[in-house]
Design a protein around this motif. Structure first.
Motif, PDB file in Angstrom:
ATOM      1  N   ALA A 219      -9.625  89.515   0.033  1.00  0.00           N
ATOM      2  CA  ALA A 219     -10.472  89.552  -1.169  1.00  0.00           C
ATOM      3  C   ALA A 219     -10.483  88.211  -1.893  1.00  0.00           C
ATOM      4  N   LYS A 220      -9.400  87.463  -1.797  1.00  0.00           N
ATOM      5  CA  LYS A 220      -9.326  86.176  -2.505  1.00  0.00           C
ATOM      6  C   LYS A 220     -10.167  85.087  -1.845  1.00  0.00           C
ATOM      7  N   ARG A 221     -10.512  85.293  -0.567  1.00  0.00           N
ATOM      8  CA  ARG A 221     -11.316  84.273   0.115  1.00  0.00           C
ATOM      9  C   ARG A 221     -12.761  84.321  -0.386  1.00  0.00           C
ATOM     10  N   PRO A 222     -13.450  83.182  -0.382  1.00  0.00           N
ATOM     11  CA  PRO A 222     -14.862  83.171  -0.816  1.00  0.00           C
ATOM     12  C   PRO A 222     -15.728  83.994   0.136  1.00  0.00           C
ATOM     13  N   PRO A 226     -19.710  89.536  -2.128  1.00  0.00           N
ATOM     14  CA  PRO A 226     -18.411  90.225  -2.167  1.00  0.00           C
ATOM     15  C   PRO A 226     -18.371  91.515  -2.971  1.00  0.00           C
ATOM     16  N   GLY A 227     -19.446  91.862  -3.668  1.00  0.00           N
ATOM     17  CA  GLY A 227     -19.400  92.949  -4.640  1.00  0.00           C
ATOM     18  C   GLY A 227     -18.818  94.247  -4.127  1.00  0.00           C
ATOM     19  N   ARG A 228     -19.434  94.812  -3.078  1.00  0.00           N
ATOM     20  CA  ARG A 228     -18.976  96.112  -2.579  1.00  0.00           C
ATOM     21  C   ARG A 228     -17.570  96.017  -1.998  1.00  0.00           C
ATOM     22  N   MET A 229     -17.289  94.926  -1.291  1.00  0.00           N
ATOM     23  CA  MET A 229     -15.965  94.754  -0.699  1.00  0.00           C
ATOM     24  C   MET A 229     -14.886  94.714  -1.780  1.00  0.00           C
ATOM     25  N   LEU A 230     -15.154  93.992  -2.868  1.00  0.00           N
ATOM     26  CA  LEU A 230     -14.171  93.897  -3.943  1.00  0.00           C
ATOM     27  C   LEU A 230     -14.016  95.237  -4.657  1.00  0.00           C
ATOM     28  N   GLY A 231     -15.103  95.985  -4.752  1.00  0.00           N
ATOM     29  CA  GLY A 231     -15.007  97.320  -5.332  1.00  0.00           C
ATOM     30  C   GLY A 231     -14.097  98.223  -4.516  1.00  0.00           C
ATOM     31  N   HIS A 232     -14.202  98.132  -3.193  1.00  0.00           N
ATOM     32  CA  HIS A 232     -13.329  98.927  -2.332  1.00  0.00           C
ATOM     33  C   HIS A 232     -11.893  98.395  -2.356  1.00  0.00           C
ATOM     34  N   THR A 233     -11.744  97.100  -2.527  1.00  0.00           N
ATOM     35  CA  THR A 233     -10.394  96.539  -2.683  1.00  0.00           C
ATOM     36  C   THR A 233      -9.723  97.139  -3.911  1.00  0.00           C
ATOM     37  N   LYS A 265     -14.215  92.226 -17.455  1.00  0.00           N
ATOM     38  CA  LYS A 265     -15.269  92.492 -18.440  1.00  0.00           C
ATOM     39  C   LYS A 265     -15.780  93.929 -18.333  1.00  0.00           C
ATOM     40  N   ASP A 266     -15.504  94.552 -17.207  1.00  0.00           N
ATOM     41  CA  ASP A 266     -15.972  95.917 -16.960  1.00  0.00           C
ATOM     42  C   ASP A 266     -14.919  96.908 -17.439  1.00  0.00           C
ATOM     43  N   GLU A 605      -3.946  84.122  -9.960  1.00  0.00           N
ATOM     44  CA  GLU A 605      -4.256  84.431  -8.572  1.00  0.00           C
ATOM     45  C   GLU A 605      -5.535  85.243  -8.403  1.00  0.00           C
ATOM     46  N   PHE A 606      -5.858  86.101  -9.386  1.00  0.00           N
ATOM     47  CA  PHE A 606      -6.944  87.059  -9.158  1.00  0.00           C
ATOM     48  C   PHE A 606      -8.070  87.023 -10.189  1.00  0.00           C
ATOM     49  N   SER A 607      -8.030  86.115 -11.137  1.00  0.00           N
ATOM     50  CA  SER A 607      -9.096  86.094 -12.145  1.00  0.00           C
ATOM     51  C   SER A 607     -10.462  85.844 -11.502  1.00  0.00           C
ATOM     52  N   ARG A 608     -10.512  84.993 -10.468  1.00  0.00           N
ATOM     53  CA  ARG A 608     -11.790  84.737  -9.801  1.00  0.00           C
ATOM     54  C   ARG A 608     -12.297  85.990  -9.091  1.00  0.00           C
ATOM     55  N   VAL A 609     -11.376  86.764  -8.516  1.00  0.00           N
ATOM     56  CA  VAL A 609     -11.764  87.995  -7.823  1.00  0.00           C
ATOM     57  C   VAL A 609     -12.454  88.950  -8.795  1.00  0.00           C
ATOM     58  N   PHE A 610     -11.876  89.112  -9.972  1.00  0.00           N
ATOM     59  CA  PHE A 610     -12.471  90.041 -10.935  1.00  0.00           C
ATOM     60  C   PHE A 610     -13.738  89.472 -11.565  1.00  0.00           C
ATOM     61  N   ALA A 611     -13.832  88.163 -11.645  1.00  0.00           N
ATOM     62  CA  ALA A 611     -15.078  87.564 -12.130  1.00  0.00           C
ATOM     63  C   ALA A 611     -16.221  87.885 -11.167  1.00  0.00           C
ATOM     64  N   GLU A 612     -15.942  87.823  -9.865  1.00  0.00           N
ATOM     65  CA  GLU A 612     -16.950  88.170  -8.860  1.00  0.00           C
ATOM     66  C   GLU A 612     -17.287  89.658  -8.914  1.00  0.00           C
TER      67      GLU A 612
END
Length: 716
Positions: A219-222, A226-233, A265-266, A605-612
């Motif tokens: 999940a951390k990789r660009p 990525p939306g659906r994948m990060l949601g499942h993560t 933000k969600d 480590e994960f702020s970018r993941v949640f921003a996406e």
């Protein structure tokens, strides 16, 4: 074999007319045409369609087509499986047959039949073949996405193989998306359950550390989309927190992931991550069952109180502190009991106890009169001629004596005694029932609302706490007890409601935020106003730390904004040590400590993941829609309170509907299927109720289970 059909068939050159002697070889020629078309088709969709024609299958994208498969399942499956076994060396045919099965698996009943036939064992080897890897993952995604606990759990046992694909092909976005989707679907099924996992044997065989670590690293990789994948993560990590907590201790970045998610933000994401963090310590946390030993308590107070604690108590006002109030009430209670031993006036004892009980939690302790046994030399409880030996057992006798006097406005005192007795005997349902009856007679007696707020049922408890804090006849003890319960209940309800909706701005979303805001406001007020030695100062401070992380617009990496709260917690710990009642390591305490410990690393480590993830989930919403409107929050909470009756804990009108029956139909890629009215499984072959012809069921078993509900509305 049947002759080719037109649908999905690749065109072939026309052959010359055959003579009569060649007609006997026509099936073989047809097979060769199909094989040629399969070998030369571009894309798996075309290959699957060619085989559908070959097997003369009905249209699997329609309900009528799936019904025909149900009718002739054994014949159809036998024909396909025979062809599969005959062509084990042809990966295109094996892959296409799996594609056909995946289409059928949209139907829950067909999925069960195919699972029983061993479909998982046919799919998994295809993951190791370059040509079929994506197809196999697509099939697993389709199968697991459309439900079926048993098949999900079976696939979860192979989660390590899917995680390995994520590591072996780090640049393949399709593998990343499909792999994490599948892992989320199947691991969630394996870890489900409340006090016990529903599938402990399967869970034991899953390397959850490897799966969570690999998923988060992926999940951390660009990624381009990525939306659906990060949601499942998020779903995988959140749902694994209760029964997979050991994995988080071994791979602590997963805890940081949850803490970082609390800054999303969600609001749905925030609530899910906070809830998961709390559940992470559900089994590890100690029970908060501190019982005051009056002798130890008094002996502790005879020692010198540490100067810093003494200064804080003095600044607050010694007569307002719980320490003084408790000692005073204990002293008066003991005096009244000894007077009763001499006068036998149980009525007078009852009046005194009813006056003291709303002032302190331990105004009456569960002791009794004792004397030394001459034979053993040990102290034993003795009978002094009263109808009770233990002091707590005096309460129902005192209540009866008060009622026998039949004096105006004293029945409420008897009610208080009965309620306290039920609480001391740990019979909370009885205490709640008595309190509800008392409210009907004395709606402004705060003690009744306090008793109801102790209920483990959040809706009932929050409503009672909020209403009770408005009562005129309220003591500081009752006030802060209810404020503590309001924080807990509102926090739990807010998390639950926000996780039940993903639509910004709908009723559940607004109510969920209103409850969390209420919890935050009450927590701040409690820490600001309650006595520093209040028993629940620690619990509310834990909530305040967690809710501040959830709500604060700006926080430094070291959380310096929370230093005043940390100081409160430190003082509370020192006070508890002083009186000989160490603070227990509750799940709330452990969650708060984890949030503080992993905040900086998690955000880094994960702020970018949640921003996406936020960008994907909140697309189309502007900043104004996501901001909390304080006035609207207050209105939503007030509306919620007004909708509920205070006497019996029910809403008006009360409607209880099984969650899945809110969606009697489900649509998959333009294919509409009905859901079973009991279990919610979608299928084209559900059987209608013969009476009303409205509800549908998988079989007679589901119909029997639903009958107790359905008979109320079924047309007889």
């Amino acid at each position: 074999m049947p002759a080719p059909h037109n649908r999905g068939k690749a065109k072939s050159k026309k052959s010359k007319p055959r003579n009569a002697s060649a007609s006997s070889s026509r099936p073989n020629d047809a097979d060769e045409v199909y094989m040629f078309n399969i070998d030369n088709a571009e894309g798996w969709d075309k290959v699957v369609n060619i085989l559908c024609d070959y097997f003369e299958l009905p249209d699997l994208t329609t309900r009528s087509g799936l019904k025909k498969v149900h009718t002739n399942f054994n014949t159809i499956y036998a024909r396909i499986d025979k062809f599969y076994e005959k062509n084990l060396g042809n990966v295109r045919i094996r892959g296409a047959i799996i594609g056909i099965y995946a289409k059928m698996c949209i139907d829950a009943l067909l999925r069960t039949k195919l699972f029983d036939k061993g479909i998982v064992d046919k799919i998994m080897p295809l993951l190791n073949i370059d040509e079929t890897r994506h197809l196999a993952l697509c099939a697993l995604n389709t199968i697991t996405r459309h439900g079926g606990v048993n098949i999900r759990v079976e696939i979860a046992k192979n989660g390590g193989a899917i995680a390995k694909l994520l590591r072996d092909f780090p640049d393949d976005e399709k593998i990343a998306n499909l792999g994490i989707n599948v892992l989320s679907h199947c691991i969630s099924a394996a870890v489900e359950g409340d006090e016990q996992p529903a599938h402990p044997a399967a869970l034991k065989g899953i390397d959850l550390v490897d799966i969570i670590k690999t998923t988060l690293e992926t999940a951390k990789r660009p990624h381009s989309h990525p939306g659906r994948m990060l949601g499942h993560t998020l779903e995988l990590v959140v749902k694994s927190s209760l029964h997979g907590s050991t994995a988080y201790k071994q791979y602590t970045p997963a805890i940081g992931f949850l803490v970082a998610g609390m800054r999303s933000k969600d609001w749905t994401t925030r609530a899910a991550c906070l809830d998961a963090l709390l559940r992470l310590y559900h089994f590890e946390g100690e029970e908060d069952q501190r019982h005051l030993d009056p002798i130890s308590f008094v002996n502790a107070l005879r020692r010198d109180i540490p100067k810093n604690i003494n200064d804080i108590l003095m600044n607050y006002g010694p007569l307002r502190c719980d320490t003084y109030v408790t000692v005073s009430c204990l002293s008066e209670s003991q005096k009244a009991l000894h007077e009763c031993a001499n006068t036998r006036d149980i009525y007078a004892l009852g009046l005194k106890q009813a006056d003291l009980l709303p002032k302190a939690e331990n105004a009456l302790v569960d002791g009794g009169w004792q004397a030394e046994n001459p034979n053993t030399g040990e102290l034993e409880f003795i009978d002094i001629g009263l109808p009770f030996k233990m002091w707590s057992d005096s309460l129902p006798h005192c209540a009866r004596a008060i009622r026998e006097k039949k004096k105006p406005n004293e029945e409420v005192l008897a009610d208080i005694l009965d309620i306290k007795y039920a609480i001391m005997k740990r019979r909370l349902p009885e205490a709640v029932r008595l309190a509800k009856q008392g409210i009907l007679r004395y709606p402004d007696q705060a003690y009744f609302y306090y008793a109801i707020s102790l209920s483990g049922e959040a809706v009932q408890g929050l409503r009672a706490a909020k209403q009770g804090m408005k009562c005129k006849t309220i003591t500081p003890f009752v006030k802060y007890q209810m404020m503590h319960r309001a924080v807990t209940h509102a926090g739990e309800m807010g998390m639950r409601l926000l996780q039940e909706t993903e639509e910004v701005g709908n009723k559940k979303w607004e109510e969920g935020i209103a409850f969390l805001t209420s919890a935050f406001d009450d927590a701040k007020r409690f820490v600001r106003e309650a006595p520093p030695d209040n028993r629940y100062m620690k619990n509310v401070s834990y909530w305040l730390v967690l809710l501040t992380i959830l709500f604060a617009e700006d926080l430094n990496a070291d959380l310096r904004e929370l230093n005043p709260t940390f100081e409160r917690l430190k003082i509370a710990d020192q006070y508890n040590e002083f009186i000989g009642i160490p603070s227990p390591k509750t799940y709330l305490r452990l969650a708060q400590q984890a949030a503080v410990k992993y905040y900086a690393s998690g955000m880094r480590e994960f702020s970018r993941v949640f921003a996406e993830l936020d960008k994907s989930r909140l697309e189309g919403y502007d900043e104004a829609e996501l901001k909390i409107n304080a006035e609207k929050v207050e209105d939503n909470l007030a509306t919620w309170l007004d909708e509920i009756r205070l006497d019996d804990g029910t809403t008006e009108p009360t409607t209880q509907i099984r969650a899945h029956t809110n969606r009697p139909k489900v649509v998959f890629d333009n294919l509409t299927l009905y859901r079973c009215s009991w279990c919610g499984n979608p299928s084209a072959a559900l059987k209608k109720c013969s009476k009303c012809e409205k509800t549908r069921y998988c079989d007679s078993g589901c119909q029997r289970l639903h009958w107790s509900e359905h008979k109320k509305t079924c047309v007889q």
